[in-house]
Motif scaffolding. Structure first.
Motif, PDB file in Angstrom:
ATOM      1  N   UNK A  51      50.019  47.481  28.475  1.00 41.16           N
ATOM      2  CA  UNK A  51      51.463  47.322  28.664  1.00 41.16           C
ATOM      3  C   UNK A  51      52.045  48.539  29.372  1.00 41.16           C
ATOM      4  N   UNK A  52      51.546  49.727  29.044  1.00 41.93           N
ATOM      5  CA  UNK A  52      52.024  50.947  29.716  1.00 41.93           C
ATOM      6  C   UNK A  52      51.696  50.896  31.203  1.00 41.93           C
ATOM      7  N   UNK A  66      59.458  58.787  39.091  1.00 46.50           N
ATOM      8  CA  UNK A  66      59.340  59.717  37.972  1.00 46.50           C
ATOM      9  C   UNK A  66      59.024  58.982  36.683  1.00 46.50           C
ATOM     10  N   UNK A  67      59.754  57.920  36.423  1.00 46.85           N
ATOM     11  CA  UNK A  67      59.518  57.108  35.231  1.00 46.85           C
ATOM     12  C   UNK A  67      58.160  56.413  35.325  1.00 46.85           C
ATOM     13  N   UNK A  68      57.816  55.947  36.511  1.00 44.79           N
ATOM     14  CA  UNK A  68      56.502  55.322  36.711  1.00 44.79           C
ATOM     15  C   UNK A  68      55.396  56.310  36.361  1.00 44.79           C
ATOM     16  N   UNK A  72      52.295  55.796  33.836  1.00 40.80           N
ATOM     17  CA  UNK A  72      50.895  55.899  34.256  1.00 40.80           C
ATOM     18  C   UNK A  72      50.148  56.858  33.337  1.00 40.80           C
ATOM     19  N   UNK A  73      50.770  57.980  33.001  1.00 41.92           N
ATOM     20  CA  UNK A  73      50.128  58.923  32.072  1.00 41.92           C
ATOM     21  C   UNK A  73      49.904  58.266  30.711  1.00 41.92           C
ATOM     22  N   UNK A  74      50.878  57.525  30.211  1.00 45.17           N
ATOM     23  CA  UNK A  74      50.716  56.823  28.927  1.00 45.17           C
ATOM     24  C   UNK A  74      49.577  55.812  28.985  1.00 45.17           C
ATOM     25  N   UNK A  78      45.675  56.759  37.012  1.00 49.17           N
ATOM     26  CA  UNK A  78      46.257  57.578  38.083  1.00 49.17           C
ATOM     27  C   UNK A  78      47.465  56.862  38.683  1.00 49.17           C
ATOM     28  N   UNK A  79      48.384  57.627  39.212  1.00 48.54           N
ATOM     29  CA  UNK A  79      49.531  57.034  39.895  1.00 48.54           C
ATOM     30  C   UNK A  79      49.017  56.256  41.102  1.00 48.54           C
ATOM     31  N   UNK A  80      49.440  55.029  41.218  1.00 45.05           N
ATOM     32  CA  UNK A  80      48.971  54.161  42.303  1.00 45.05           C
ATOM     33  C   UNK A  80      49.513  54.634  43.646  1.00 45.05           C
TER      34      UNK A  80
END
Length: 104
Positions: A51-52, A66-68, A72-74, A78-80
């Protein structure tokens, strides 16, 4: 019942997601239909890493990077950096593969 990625994609032409669809996939279904708010409502209170990951994707769609990044960390992902369409497909395939099914 949706059982594979092709059937999941085909179901997007319907009016509602398949009954029993797991929350992260139901959110991706709504996202594909342009229902960002509905998708976000589904995953915002879910505590799973899946879900995260979907939550991160949704904030990327929204443009809130920033929120994304937080989500991604949760999710432990890695950030897409690829296209939104490519990421959507990657998440769908990963969720189906990890569970072996998409609905109960």
């Amino acid at each position: 019942m949706v059982v594979n990625a092709a059937e999941f994609k085909a179901s997007i032409s319907g009016a509602t997601p398949a009954p029993g669809l797991h929350a992260p996939l139901a959110a991706l279904w709504w996202a594909a239909k342009g229902g960002w708010d509905e998708a976000h409502k589904i995953v915002q209170d879910e505590e799973t890493t899946d879900a995260a990951w979907v939550h991160a994707y949704l904030h990327r769609v929204e443009g809130d990077l920033g929120n994304a990044g937080y989500w991604y960390r949760r999710a432990g992902k890695p950030v897409a950096a690829d296209s939104l369409e490519s990421e959507w497909e990657q998440i769908v395939f990963a969720l189906i593969a990890s569970d072996g099914k998409v609905a109960d």
